[in-house]
Scaffold this motif. Structure first.
Motif, short mmCIF file in Angstrom:
data_model
loop_
_atom_site.label_atom_id
_atom_site.label_comp_id
_atom_site.label_asym_id
_atom_site.label_seq_id
_atom_site.Cartn_x
_atom_site.Cartn_y
_atom_site.Cartn_z
N UNK A 1 0.83 -1.19 0.00
CA UNK A 1 0.00 0.00 0.00
C UNK A 1 0.87 1.25 0.00
N UNK A 2 1.80 1.29 0.93
CA UNK A 2 2.69 2.45 1.02
C UNK A 2 3.51 2.57 -0.26
N UNK A 3 3.98 1.44 -0.79
CA UNK A 3 4.74 1.46 -2.04
C UNK A 3 3.91 1.98 -3.20
N UNK A 4 2.65 1.57 -3.25
CA UNK A 4 1.76 2.06 -4.31
C UNK A 4 1.55 3.55 -4.23
N UNK A 5 1.40 4.06 -3.04
CA UNK A 5 1.24 5.51 -2.88
C UNK A 5 2.53 6.24 -3.24
N UNK A 6 3.67 5.63 -2.94
CA UNK A 6 4.95 6.23 -3.32
C UNK A 6 5.05 6.30 -4.84
N UNK A 7 4.66 5.21 -5.52
CA UNK A 7 4.70 5.19 -6.98
C UNK A 7 3.76 6.24 -7.57
N UNK A 29 4.58 8.21 0.16
CA UNK A 29 4.83 7.13 1.10
C UNK A 29 4.62 7.60 2.54
N UNK A 30 5.10 8.81 2.85
CA UNK A 30 4.94 9.34 4.22
C UNK A 30 3.47 9.56 4.55
N UNK A 31 2.70 10.12 3.62
CA UNK A 31 1.28 10.37 3.87
C UNK A 31 0.51 9.08 4.08
N UNK A 35 -1.19 7.51 7.54
CA UNK A 35 -2.60 7.10 7.60
C UNK A 35 -2.73 5.68 8.12
N UNK A 36 -1.87 4.78 7.67
CA UNK A 36 -1.90 3.39 8.13
C UNK A 36 -1.59 3.33 9.62
N UNK A 41 -3.18 2.56 15.25
CA UNK A 41 -3.21 3.12 16.61
C UNK A 41 -4.64 3.29 17.08
N UNK A 42 -5.51 3.82 16.22
CA UNK A 42 -6.91 4.02 16.60
C UNK A 42 -7.60 2.72 16.93
#
Length: 170
Positions: A1-7, A29-31, A35-36, A41-42
């Protein structure tokens, strides 16, 4: 997921220099990573509060340190209605949730009482009863198929804790 957002961050808005693409990738990736982490945490906070036990006995210091006291029945189920809405009814209806898995709203009351106990669940019931968005599920079939039911070992521990608490209060 994070990788996909980075791409996506790297490829969005062409043409780009390689430096702009790298900044986009790191930002994406940071955003998504933030979120994840917020979601995890929530969920952990909500579940921890739902199983915080007899919170009336806790001091703020004990609560922040993670101390829990079992309830008189030996469980750690928290039923503090004040926290229902903020935790999507997880904290306000643990007993009902485990004892009555067929209930969408974690309340045994009807009318406004049900809404006061479980505002989120009552809203979901409304959606289901009017065929909006959701349909009634099978509730995992038999109770022994439900993943959130206590095992025999947990039930024995609850009985032990309840007996121990009863002895301590004599």
């Amino acid at each position: 997921y994070v990788g996909g957002m980075a791409l996506a961050g790297m490829l969005l808005s062409r043409p780009r220099t390689s430096k702009e693409a790298m900044v986009g990738a790191v930002t994406g990736a940071a955003a998504s990573g933030a979120a994840v982490l917020a979601l995890i945490a929530g969920g952990n906070i909500t579940n921890s509060l739902g199983h915080a036990g007899d919170i009336e006995r806790l001091t703020l210091r004990e609560f922040l340190a993670g101390k829990v006291y079992p309830k008189a029945d030996g469980t750690y189920a928290t039923d503090d209605k004040r926290l229902s809405l903020a935790t999507l009814d997880e904290v306000g209806g643990q007993r009902v949730h485990h004892d009555h898995p067929d209930k969408i709203a974690y309340s045994l009351r009807e009318g406004f009482g049900k809404f006061a106990d479980a505002p989120f669940g009552r809203f979901l019931e409304f959606l289901v009863s009017h065929g909006l968005v959701f349909e009634p599920g099978d509730q995992f079939g038999d109770a022994d198929q439900r993943p959130d039911m206590p095992s025999e070992a947990v039930l024995r521990l609850q009985e032990y804790r309840a007996a121990k608490l009863a002895d301590e209060t004599k």
